[in-house]
Scaffold this motif. Structure first.
Motif, mmCIF file in Angstrom:
data_model
loop_
_atom_site.group_PDB
_atom_site.id
_atom_site.type_symbol
_atom_site.label_atom_id
_atom_site.label_comp_id
_atom_site.label_asym_id
_atom_site.label_seq_id
_atom_site.Cartn_x
_atom_site.Cartn_y
_atom_site.Cartn_z
ATOM 1 N N GLY A 60 0.693 -1.450 0.031
ATOM 2 C CA GLY A 60 -0.059 -0.082 -0.025
ATOM 3 C C GLY A 60 0.874 1.114 0.563
ATOM 4 O O GLY A 60 -0.106 2.175 -0.394
ATOM 5 N N ILE A 61 2.681 0.807 0.227
ATOM 6 C CA ILE A 61 3.162 1.955 0.307
ATOM 7 C C ILE A 61 3.203 3.192 -1.411
ATOM 8 O O ILE A 61 3.809 2.509 -2.536
ATOM 9 N N PRO A 62 2.703 4.466 -1.503
ATOM 10 C CA PRO A 62 2.563 5.129 -2.782
ATOM 11 C C PRO A 62 4.350 4.809 -3.396
ATOM 12 O O PRO A 62 3.918 4.608 -5.225
ATOM 13 N N ASP A 63 5.068 4.870 -2.919
ATOM 14 C CA ASP A 63 6.271 4.684 -4.404
ATOM 15 C C ASP A 63 7.312 3.711 -3.745
ATOM 16 O O ASP A 63 8.014 3.295 -3.770
ATOM 17 N N PHE A 64 5.761 2.480 -3.422
ATOM 18 C CA PHE A 64 6.922 1.169 -3.594
ATOM 19 C C PHE A 64 7.792 0.954 -4.957
ATOM 20 O O PHE A 64 8.298 -0.779 -5.103
ATOM 21 N N TYR A 65 7.266 1.527 -6.052
ATOM 22 C CA TYR A 65 7.935 0.694 -7.271
ATOM 23 C C TYR A 65 9.201 0.287 -7.175
ATOM 24 O O TYR A 65 9.558 -0.632 -7.978
ATOM 25 N N PRO A 66 9.846 0.853 -6.765
ATOM 26 C CA PRO A 66 11.381 0.549 -6.813
ATOM 27 C C PRO A 66 12.363 -0.568 -6.234
ATOM 28 O O PRO A 66 12.810 -1.082 -7.090
ATOM 29 N N TYR A 67 11.091 -1.282 -5.303
ATOM 30 C CA TYR A 67 11.117 -1.887 -4.513
ATOM 31 C C TYR A 67 11.132 -3.206 -4.829
ATOM 32 O O TYR A 67 11.488 -4.264 -4.973
ATOM 33 N N ALA A 68 9.733 -2.705 -5.930
ATOM 34 C CA ALA A 68 9.413 -4.330 -6.594
ATOM 35 C C ALA A 68 10.398 -4.748 -7.531
ATOM 36 O O ALA A 68 10.404 -5.712 -8.103
ATOM 37 N N SER A 69 10.785 -4.073 -8.108
ATOM 38 C CA SER A 69 12.124 -3.696 -9.373
ATOM 39 C C SER A 69 12.803 -4.529 -8.599
ATOM 40 O O SER A 69 13.688 -5.334 -9.400
ATOM 41 N N CYS A 70 13.758 -4.214 -7.996
ATOM 42 C CA CYS A 70 14.563 -4.625 -6.865
ATOM 43 C C CYS A 70 14.381 -5.941 -6.333
ATOM 44 O O CYS A 70 14.756 -6.960 -6.743
ATOM 45 N N GLN A 71 13.154 -6.581 -6.245
ATOM 46 C CA GLN A 71 13.157 -7.410 -5.959
ATOM 47 C C GLN A 71 12.927 -8.629 -7.671
ATOM 48 O O GLN A 71 13.095 -9.901 -7.042
ATOM 49 N N GLU A 72 12.314 -7.886 -7.943
ATOM 50 C CA GLU A 72 12.257 -9.066 -9.356
ATOM 51 C C GLU A 72 13.984 -9.224 -9.523
ATOM 52 O O GLU A 72 14.336 -10.335 -10.036
ATOM 53 N N GLN A 73 14.764 -8.428 -9.455
ATOM 54 C CA GLN A 73 16.108 -7.895 -9.963
ATOM 55 C C GLN A 73 16.431 -9.574 -8.855
ATOM 56 O O GLN A 73 17.419 -10.632 -9.014
ATOM 57 N N ILE A 74 16.728 -9.211 -7.366
ATOM 58 C CA ILE A 74 16.639 -10.577 -6.402
ATOM 59 C C ILE A 74 16.134 -11.876 -6.987
ATOM 60 O O ILE A 74 17.088 -13.605 -6.667
ATOM 61 N N LEU A 75 14.696 -12.310 -7.488
ATOM 62 C CA LEU A 75 14.312 -13.236 -7.324
ATOM 63 C C LEU A 75 14.944 -13.694 -9.204
ATOM 64 O O LEU A 75 15.007 -15.050 -9.067
ATOM 65 N N ALA A 76 15.629 -12.957 -10.295
ATOM 66 C CA ALA A 76 15.988 -13.572 -10.831
ATOM 67 C C ALA A 76 17.172 -13.652 -10.831
ATOM 68 O O ALA A 76 18.244 -15.016 -11.487
ATOM 69 N N THR A 77 17.981 -13.651 -9.906
ATOM 70 C CA THR A 77 19.179 -13.751 -9.373
ATOM 71 C C THR A 77 19.111 -15.080 -8.913
ATOM 72 O O THR A 77 19.882 -16.154 -9.375
ATOM 73 N N ILE A 78 18.292 -15.070 -8.281
ATOM 74 C CA ILE A 78 18.110 -16.541 -7.513
ATOM 75 C C ILE A 78 18.059 -17.819 -8.307
ATOM 76 O O ILE A 78 18.395 -18.765 -8.431
ATOM 77 N N ILE A 79 16.552 -17.413 -9.590
ATOM 78 C CA ILE A 79 16.527 -18.212 -10.584
ATOM 79 C C ILE A 79 18.128 -18.900 -11.380
ATOM 80 O O ILE A 79 18.367 -19.606 -11.480
ATOM 81 N N LEU A 80 17.999 -17.809 -11.854
ATOM 82 C CA LEU A 80 20.050 -18.190 -12.430
ATOM 83 C C LEU A 80 21.144 -18.841 -11.649
ATOM 84 O O LEU A 80 21.418 -19.987 -11.571
ATOM 85 N N GLY A 81 20.581 -18.807 -9.825
ATOM 86 C CA GLY A 81 22.198 -19.700 -9.162
ATOM 87 C C GLY A 81 21.518 -20.857 -9.464
ATOM 88 O O GLY A 81 22.299 -21.692 -9.255
ATOM 89 N N LEU A 82 19.985 -20.938 -9.284
ATOM 90 C CA LEU A 82 18.851 -22.708 -9.393
ATOM 91 C C LEU A 82 19.733 -22.980 -10.430
ATOM 92 O O LEU A 82 19.852 -24.344 -10.085
ATOM 93 N N ASP A 83 20.045 -22.544 -11.602
ATOM 94 C CA ASP A 83 20.637 -22.800 -12.932
ATOM 95 C C ASP A 83 21.544 -23.742 -12.534
ATOM 96 O O ASP A 83 22.181 -24.583 -13.180
ATOM 97 N N ASN A 84 22.294 -23.023 -12.227
ATOM 98 C CA ASN A 84 23.993 -23.819 -11.663
ATOM 99 C C ASN A 84 24.085 -24.724 -10.789
ATOM 100 O O ASN A 84 25.684 -25.205 -10.556
ATOM 101 N N ILE A 85 22.733 -25.265 -10.092
ATOM 102 C CA ILE A 85 23.112 -26.431 -8.886
ATOM 103 C C ILE A 85 22.415 -27.506 -9.550
ATOM 104 O O ILE A 85 21.134 -26.904 -9.535
ATOM 105 N N ASP A 86 23.381 -28.528 -9.351
ATOM 106 C CA ASP A 86 22.512 -29.814 -9.511
ATOM 107 C C ASP A 86 22.261 -30.205 -9.044
ATOM 108 O O ASP A 86 23.268 -31.602 -8.491
#
Length: 174
Positions: free
Chosen positions: A52-78
């Motif tokens: 509900g915070i009005p200026d939350f968008y920059p944090y959402a973008s950061c969240q997407e970056q973190i999730l993408a980094t985690i997904i890339l990390g999982l690609d390297n672990i078998d």
């Protein structure tokens, strides 16, 4: 006359357990996957609290970056822990930005994920247990997306380059 005793000494493996595992060891990789899992839970909880915070968008973008980094990390672990986390994440909806990267990961791990699917575990059980309901997909939807990505793996290359090209193939600045 000397007697020699040759025998087997059984020592519990806990004696040799490493509290600080070597990088790249299975123990270290399992700890890394566990921290990925924990990070995802904390990100989703943070997002829910601050939606509900009005200026939350920059944090959402950061969240997407973190999730993408985690997904890339999982690609390297078998290992089983990483493959299980990928399966668990298929029951989570993270948004449109992270979707293609996750889809690519599933395509790459498709054959390995099939053995987990055959065990009959629900894809959404982890999400329902650990995350807010609004980010959890319905079981049928999660299964449909997962199977679609796994099927795509069998005849197409991932259409998203997960890794940057080697330095020798990168375009040099003018």
């Amino acid at each position: 006359m000397a007697w020699f005793f040759v025998g087997i000494v059984i020592i519990p493996t806990t004696v040799f357990a490493d509290n600080d595992p070597r990088p790249g060891s299975q123990a270290a990789l399992n700890i890394l996957v566990h921290s990925y899992r924990r990070t995802i839970i904390e990100l989703v909880e943070f997002q829910k609290k601050n939606k509900g915070i009005p200026d939350f968008y920059p944090y959402a973008s950061c969240q997407e970056q973190i999730l993408a980094t985690i997904i890339l990390g999982l690609d390297n672990i078998d290992n089983n822990a990483a493959n299980q986390l990928v399966l668990d994440l298929s029951g989570v909806y993270f948004g449109e930005a992270t979707g293609p990267v996750f889809s690519c990961l599933v395509q790459r791990k498709g054959r390995k994920l099939m053995k987990y699917l055959k065990k009959g575990k629900y894809l959404t059980s982890w999400c329902i247990k650990e995350l807010p309901a609004e980010v959890c997909r319905e079981e049928k939807v999660a299964l449909s997306f997962l199977l679609e990505d796994i099927e795509r793996e069998s005849y197409l290359e991932c259409d998203l380059p997960i890794y940057p090209p080697p330095a020798s193939k990168r375009l040099s600045p003018p």
